[in-house]
Design a protein around this motif. Structure first.
Motif, PDB file in Angstrom:
ATOM      1  N   LYS A 113      57.693  86.454  29.182  1.00 26.54           N
ATOM      2  CA  LYS A 113      56.593  85.726  29.813  1.00 26.54           C
ATOM      3  C   LYS A 113      55.824  84.919  28.781  1.00 26.54           C
ATOM      4  N   GLY A 114      55.509  83.694  29.174  1.00 32.36           N
ATOM      5  CA  GLY A 114      54.783  82.813  28.263  1.00 32.36           C
ATOM      6  C   GLY A 114      55.691  82.045  27.324  1.00 32.36           C
ATOM      7  N   ARG A 115      56.973  82.428  27.254  1.00 30.49           N
ATOM      8  CA  ARG A 115      57.921  81.741  26.370  1.00 30.49           C
ATOM      9  C   ARG A 115      59.080  81.115  27.137  1.00 30.49           C
ATOM     10  N   PHE A 116      59.537  81.776  28.175  1.00 31.62           N
ATOM     11  CA  PHE A 116      60.679  81.305  28.956  1.00 31.62           C
ATOM     12  C   PHE A 116      60.204  80.797  30.313  1.00 31.62           C
ATOM     13  N   THR A 117      60.934  79.839  30.832  1.00 24.54           N
ATOM     14  CA  THR A 117      60.672  79.310  32.166  1.00 24.54           C
ATOM     15  C   THR A 117      62.000  79.177  32.898  1.00 24.54           C
ATOM     16  N   LEU A 138      73.391  78.590  18.258  1.00 24.33           N
ATOM     17  CA  LEU A 138      72.611  79.174  17.164  1.00 24.33           C
ATOM     18  C   LEU A 138      71.358  78.336  16.932  1.00 24.33           C
ATOM     19  N   VAL A 139      70.203  79.002  16.899  1.00 26.41           N
ATOM     20  CA  VAL A 139      68.949  78.327  16.623  1.00 26.41           C
ATOM     21  C   VAL A 139      68.123  79.175  15.674  1.00 26.41           C
ATOM     22  N   GLN A 140      67.146  78.546  15.066  1.00 28.09           N
ATOM     23  CA  GLN A 140      66.234  79.277  14.202  1.00 28.09           C
ATOM     24  C   GLN A 140      65.081  79.838  15.010  1.00 28.09           C
ATOM     25  N   ALA A 141      64.488  80.887  14.509  1.00 25.39           N
ATOM     26  CA  ALA A 141      63.328  81.474  15.164  1.00 25.39           C
ATOM     27  C   ALA A 141      62.245  80.421  15.337  1.00 25.39           C
ATOM     28  N   GLY A 142      61.624  80.432  16.501  1.00 26.57           N
ATOM     29  CA  GLY A 142      60.581  79.466  16.810  1.00 26.57           C
ATOM     30  C   GLY A 142      61.067  78.233  17.533  1.00 26.57           C
ATOM     31  N   LEU A 178      67.242  77.846  32.312  1.00 28.10           N
ATOM     32  CA  LEU A 178      66.355  78.760  31.598  1.00 28.10           C
ATOM     33  C   LEU A 178      65.885  78.046  30.344  1.00 28.10           C
ATOM     34  N   GLN A 179      64.635  77.641  30.355  1.00 29.37           N
ATOM     35  CA  GLN A 179      64.034  77.001  29.194  1.00 29.37           C
ATOM     36  C   GLN A 179      63.445  78.088  28.317  1.00 29.37           C
ATOM     37  N   MET A 180      63.927  78.176  27.106  1.00 31.85           N
ATOM     38  CA  MET A 180      63.505  79.227  26.193  1.00 31.85           C
ATOM     39  C   MET A 180      62.773  78.599  25.014  1.00 31.85           C
ATOM     40  N   ASN A 181      61.511  78.916  24.888  1.00 33.76           N
ATOM     41  CA  ASN A 181      60.689  78.414  23.795  1.00 33.76           C
ATOM     42  C   ASN A 181      60.281  79.563  22.875  1.00 33.76           C
ATOM     43  N   SER A 182      59.847  79.205  21.687  1.00 32.12           N
ATOM     44  CA  SER A 182      59.380  80.204  20.707  1.00 32.12           C
ATOM     45  C   SER A 182      60.373  81.361  20.588  1.00 32.12           C
ATOM     46  N   LEU A 183      61.620  81.022  20.412  1.00 35.33           N
ATOM     47  CA  LEU A 183      62.669  82.042  20.369  1.00 35.33           C
ATOM     48  C   LEU A 183      62.482  82.984  19.185  1.00 35.33           C
ATOM     49  N   LYS A 184      62.829  84.235  19.422  1.00 32.97           N
ATOM     50  CA  LYS A 184      62.726  85.277  18.419  1.00 32.97           C
ATOM     51  C   LYS A 184      64.116  85.859  18.157  1.00 32.97           C
ATOM     52  N   PRO A 185      64.314  86.446  16.992  1.00 30.34           N
ATOM     53  CA  PRO A 185      65.622  87.077  16.719  1.00 30.34           C
ATOM     54  C   PRO A 185      66.011  88.101  17.780  1.00 30.34           C
ATOM     55  N   VAL A 221      69.589  83.801  17.559  1.00 32.48           N
ATOM     56  CA  VAL A 221      68.372  83.307  16.935  1.00 32.48           C
ATOM     57  C   VAL A 221      68.282  83.880  15.529  1.00 32.48           C
ATOM     58  N   SER A 222      68.308  83.010  14.548  1.00 38.20           N
ATOM     59  CA  SER A 222      68.245  83.457  13.153  1.00 38.20           C
ATOM     60  C   SER A 222      66.795  83.500  12.680  1.00 38.20           C
TER      61      SER A 222
END
Length: 119
Positions: free
Chosen positions: A63-67, A9-13, A79-86, A117-118
């Motif tokens: 694209k632009g968020r995951f690598t 569980l992570v927060q948005a962003g 899988l590196q996930m950045n700027s996660l969204k709900p 993603v909360s």
């Protein structure tokens, strides 16, 4: 056997990294590796793919968020996930095209790891 880890569980962003290792002494060769995701009641969606040589493709939605990356020496894909969204909330599955000892090339899937993603 494909074993995925890193969900939670992570927060948005926020960011999170998933890992998936192809384990077992019978793994001879691994070609493409990939990540998919699936929400309850929906079809599994392709997220990212990486070839043995390191060529990557990503779904437009990430694209632009995951690598995606891999360590061939460790039989592991990340899988590196950045700027996660709900809307990234899903069960994430790893995939690999593997030739096991004494066998033929075949598709292998991990059991999935939940990412929530909360907002």
């Amino acid at each position: 056997q494909l074993q995925a880890s890193g969900g939670g569980l992570v927060q948005a962003g926020a960011s999170k990294r998933l890992s998936c290792v192809a384990s077992g002494s019978n793994v001879i060769s691994i070609n493409d590796m990939a990540w998919y995701r699936q929400a309850p009641g929906e079809q599994r969606e392709w997220v990212a793919r990486i070839t043995l040589g390191g060529i990557t493709n990503l779904a437009d939605s990430v694209k632009g968020r995951f690598t995606i990356s891999r360590d061939n020496a460790k039989n592991t894909v990340y899988l590196q996930m950045n700027s996660l969204k709900p809307e990234d909330t899903d069960v994430y599955y790893c995939y690999a095209y593997i030739k096991p000892f004494g066998g033929v090339w075949a598709d292998f899937w991990g059991k999935g790891t939940q990412v929530t993603v909360s907002s």
